[in-house]
Design a protein around this motif. Structure first.
Motif, mmCIF file in Angstrom:
data_model
loop_
_atom_site.group_PDB
_atom_site.id
_atom_site.type_symbol
_atom_site.label_atom_id
_atom_site.label_comp_id
_atom_site.label_asym_id
_atom_site.label_seq_id
_atom_site.Cartn_x
_atom_site.Cartn_y
_atom_site.Cartn_z
ATOM 1 N N HIS A 19 0.834 -1.202 0.000
ATOM 2 C CA HIS A 19 0.000 0.000 0.000
ATOM 3 C C HIS A 19 0.870 1.253 0.000
ATOM 4 C CE1 HIS A 19 -2.949 -2.920 1.485
ATOM 5 N NE2 HIS A 19 -3.828 -2.126 0.893
ATOM 6 N N VAL A 21 0.497 5.218 0.976
ATOM 7 C CA VAL A 21 -0.372 6.109 1.741
ATOM 8 C C VAL A 21 0.184 7.524 1.659
ATOM 9 C CG1 VAL A 21 -1.423 6.575 3.986
ATOM 10 C CG2 VAL A 21 -0.944 4.218 3.314
ATOM 11 N N SER A 30 -4.245 11.142 6.849
ATOM 12 C CA SER A 30 -4.098 10.437 5.584
ATOM 13 C C SER A 30 -5.137 10.985 4.604
ATOM 14 C CB SER A 30 -4.310 8.944 5.802
ATOM 15 O OG SER A 30 -4.395 8.280 4.574
ATOM 16 N N THR A 33 -5.034 6.476 -0.064
ATOM 17 C CA THR A 33 -4.366 5.186 0.049
ATOM 18 C C THR A 33 -4.533 4.453 -1.273
ATOM 19 O OG1 THR A 33 -4.831 5.044 2.408
ATOM 20 C CG2 THR A 33 -4.277 3.002 1.302
#
Length: 129
Positions: A19, A21, A30, A33
């Protein structure tokens, strides 16, 4: 891997989870993502390198299996995925603007070239196809 965009202050992290982010340092949260491993049809593959281009909107991400995925941060799907064909991790990615002297020159102002490398080879390729 950690990366800070000098253009808009996004802080990006990626690693063994597959992943990517992106964090906005101004809001301390955040903001996006990306499941890069799933996008390149290799669930669970680790991410080994990444780099923003000069505009800050495009991001190249390398995998431990030799793939490079180029993202426009405004989209969750990669623009293009290139395979180095050696099945070794991508160690670095760089963006460059084509010149009239290079074979990759195009009159399209949004075109760019990508230099990606693994342990066995460096590849220069167009990032817009």
């Amino acid at each position: 891997t950690l990366l800070l965009s000098p253009i808009h202050g996004l802080f990006a992290t990626c690693g063994s989870s597959g992943h990517l982010v992106c964090h906005d340092l101004r809001s301390r949260r955040s903001v996006a993502t990306f499941d890069v491993a799933a996008s390149v049809n290799q669930n669970g593959v680790g991410l080994t390198s990444m780099r923003f281009d000069d505009t800050g909107y495009n991001l190249g991400v390398g995998t431990e299996t030799g793939l490079v995925a180029l993202y426009d941060l405004r989209s969750s799907k990669p623009l293009v995925v290139k395979d180095h064909l050696y099945d070794t991790k991508i160690v670095d990615i760089k963006f460059r603007n084509p010149t009239k002297l290079s074979n990759s020159y195009s009159s399209n102002a949004s075109s760019f070239c990508v230099l990606s490398s693994d342990r066995k080879a460096c590849k220069l390729w167009r990032g817009d196809n």
